[in-house]
Design an enzyme around this catalytic site. Structure first.
Site, short mmCIF file in Angstrom:
data_model
loop_
_atom_site.label_atom_id
_atom_site.label_comp_id
_atom_site.label_asym_id
_atom_site.label_seq_id
_atom_site.Cartn_x
_atom_site.Cartn_y
_atom_site.Cartn_z
N ASP A 43 -18.95 6.56 10.18
CA ASP A 43 -18.46 7.90 10.84
C ASP A 43 -19.65 9.23 10.48
OD1 ASP A 43 -15.49 8.26 10.82
OD2 ASP A 43 -16.34 10.25 9.76
N ASP A 70 -24.15 9.96 12.99
CA ASP A 70 -23.55 10.59 14.60
C ASP A 70 -23.86 9.59 15.51
OD1 ASP A 70 -23.19 12.58 16.15
OD2 ASP A 70 -23.85 14.02 15.03
N ASN A 97 -14.18 3.42 18.78
CA ASN A 97 -13.22 4.31 18.60
C ASN A 97 -12.73 5.75 17.92
OD1 ASN A 97 -10.71 4.89 16.53
ND2 ASN A 97 -12.09 5.46 15.27
N TYR A 162 -11.99 15.51 27.82
CA TYR A 162 -11.37 14.56 26.60
C TYR A 162 -10.63 13.62 28.15
CZ TYR A 162 -9.02 11.83 22.64
OH TYR A 162 -8.72 10.27 22.89
N LYS A 166 -11.15 9.76 28.83
CA LYS A 166 -11.07 8.53 28.10
C LYS A 166 -10.37 7.71 29.20
CE LYS A 166 -11.22 8.73 24.12
NZ LYS A 166 -11.83 7.88 23.23
N THR A 197 -2.12 10.93 12.21
CA THR A 197 -2.68 10.79 11.41
C THR A 197 -2.68 12.25 10.67
OG1 THR A 197 -4.46 12.35 13.11
CG2 THR A 197 -4.42 9.52 13.21
#
Length: 255
Positions: A43, A70, A97, A162, A166, A197
């Site tokens: 992360d 990264d 993820n 985005y 995806k 989240t």
């Protein structure tokens, strides 16, 4: 209280999760550790990641291996994967993820912005797969779980780059499933709906948005990271051993 599944085939399995420091990724890390897997995660947020490690230790879960990385830097990421595999053994489960769903206007998108968004939402998945495939082949197989998003199905506004990334995850996964199936490597997609989240709650959840969500979902409950983590566990375990090239939508019946 619900009692959820235990998967004996996940015990001692080496698992790598990208973007594992918070949100859905953190829940995936916790769930694999709870199954007795040897978990590593990367992360960019070191503070959140170390807080997760401490929280898991306090809960009595096995400590995951964490390294700040990264994923947009392909060379550094592949070197990190090799380092973590040297510590835990070859990864036979990979969970791609890591992502960011920052909003944007068409007029503001530049070639540099496009390239950076593709790097963080799509490109790293491919090169992580490239890095783990030799170890999976040597081990006789493995399971790779790539993340897409319900946003491109729902045509969410101000997310076009985005959504492009995806949507591409689906085609990439199906192509690689064909290429790698002969080596016993399975690739599947998880497509989350709107998952609550902390980031989503802080930035975008409003009473109006929640009411609209309940109108379009068949199941009138908000979804949370563990709802996604449990699907990932099944896809990683031998229980799904002949499942590949499939897209599993976990959205409460929104699509």
């Amino acid at each position: 209280m619900n009692a959820f599944a235990t998967y004996p085939s996940l015990k001692d399995r080496a698992v790598l999760v990208s973007g594992g420091g918070s949100g859905i990724g953190a829940s995936i890390v916790e769930h694999f550790a709870g199954q007795g897997a040897r978990v590593a995660f990367v992360d960019i947020d070191e503070i959140a990641s170390m807080a997760l490690v401490d929280r898991m230790a306090a809960a009595g879960l096995p400590a995951p291996a964490f390294k700040r990385c990264d994923v947009r830097d392909v060379a550094a990421y592949q070197a990190t994967i090799a380092e973590l595999a040297g510590r835990l053994g070859p990864f036979t489960v990979l969970v791609n993820n890591a992502a960011r769903d920052d909003r944007h206007l068409i007029a503001d998108v530049t070639p540099d912005f496009w390239d950076e968004r593709i790097a963080v939402n799509l490109r790293h998945q491919y090169f992580a797969i490239q890095a783990v495939v030799p170890g999976m082949k040597a081990a006789g197989g493995g399971s790779i779980v790539n993340f897409s998003s319900v946003s491109y199905h729902a045509m969410a506004p101000r997310l076009s780059v985005y959504e492009a990334a995806k949507a591409a995850v689906v085609g990439m996964t199906r192509g690689l499933a064909r290429d790698l199936g002969g080596d016993g490597i399975r690739l599947n997609i998880v497509t989350p709906g709107w998952i609550m989240t902390q980031r989503q709650i802080d930035l975008w959840l409003t009473p109006e948005g929640e009411a609209d969500l309940m109108k379009v979902q068949c199941l009138k409950e908000k979804l949370y990271p563990p709802d996604i983590a449990r699907m990932v566990l099944w896809l990683a375990a031998d229980d799904s051993r002949l499942v590949t090239a499939q897209n599993f939508v976990v959205d409460g019946g929104r699509m």
